[in-house]
Design an enzyme around this catalytic site. Structure first.
Site, PDB file in Angstrom:
ATOM      1  N   HIS A  89     -10.582  -6.002  -2.039  1.00 57.55           N
ATOM      2  CA  HIS A  89      -9.200  -6.107  -1.596  1.00 57.55           C
ATOM      3  C   HIS A  89      -9.120  -6.389  -0.102  1.00 57.55           C
ATOM      4  O   HIS A  89     -10.008  -6.045   0.656  1.00 57.55           O
ATOM      5  CB  HIS A  89      -8.390  -4.862  -1.950  1.00 57.55           C
ATOM      6  N   HIS A 100      -6.620  -5.936   3.224  1.00 62.30           N
ATOM      7  CA  HIS A 100      -5.477  -5.244   3.810  1.00 62.30           C
ATOM      8  C   HIS A 100      -4.779  -6.209   4.766  1.00 62.30           C
ATOM      9  O   HIS A 100      -5.429  -6.789   5.640  1.00 62.30           O
ATOM     10  CB  HIS A 100      -5.939  -4.038   4.644  1.00 62.30           C
ATOM     11  N   ASP A 155       0.865  -1.177   0.000  1.00 64.59           N
ATOM     12  CA  ASP A 155       0.000   0.000   0.000  1.00 64.59           C
ATOM     13  C   ASP A 155       0.905   1.233   0.000  1.00 64.59           C
ATOM     14  O   ASP A 155       1.811   1.329   0.831  1.00 64.59           O
ATOM     15  CB  ASP A 155      -0.892  -0.022   1.249  1.00 64.59           C
TER      16      ASP A 155
END
Length: 129
Positions: A93, A95, A29
Site C-alpha cells: 500500500h 500512503h 486511512d
C-alpha cells in the site's frame, strides 16, 4: 489468510472509498496522520510493493498520482507526501498524506475525525477526481 485490506476489497469491512478501478482501490486511512490521509492498494494480495510485477507497480503509481492530484485540490496543504512502509499490514500500500508540516509524515501524531467528517471528506476528494 486475508489481510484487512483484502477484506476491504471484498466488502467484508467498510471503508471511506475515494477511487477504484479494476486493479486498485483508494480509501481514507481511519487512523490518519493528517486530514485526508489516503491509502492506495492493489486489489490483489501481495505483501511487499517490490514483489509486484512491473506493470502492476507502475499501475499503482499511476493510480496513486491521480488520487494525490485530487487530494491536493480537496484538502488545503503545501503538498501531498507519499510513503511506502508496509510493516503494519502485510498487503502492499501507498500512503498519500496532505502535508503542512513534517510531523504529519512521521506516523506518530494522529488526528481524529468523526464518521460525518470522514464521509464528507471522501465525497469532497471524489468530486475532484
Amino acid at each position: 489468510m486475508s489481510s484487512i485490506f483484502t477484506k476491504i476489497v471484498n466488502g467484508e469491512i467498510p471503508c471511506y472509498k475515494i477511487a477504484e478501478d479494476d486493479n486498485y482501490l483508494a480509501f481514507l486511512d481511519v487512523n490518519p496522520n493528517a486530514k485526508g490521509h489516503t491509502l492506495c492498494i492493489p486489489k490483489f494480495e501481495v505483501d511487499k510493493i517490490f514483489d509486484m510485477d512491473e506493470a502492476h507497480y507502475l499501475g499503482l503509481m499511476h493510480f496513486a498520482r491521480k488520487v494525490a492530484i485530487a487530494l491536493e485540490k480537496a484538502v488545503p496543504c503545501k503538498r501531498v507526501g507519499m510513503a511506502v512502509v508496509g510493516l503494519e499490514v502485510p498487503h502492499a500500500h501507498v500512503h498519500l498524506i496532505p502535508l503542512n508540516e513534517m510531523d504529519e509524515m512521521r506516523f506518530q501524531n494522529k488526528v481524529s475525525l468523526s464518521t460525518a467528517e470522514f464521509e464528507a471528506l471522501a465525497e469532497n476528494i471524489k468530486a475532484k477526481m
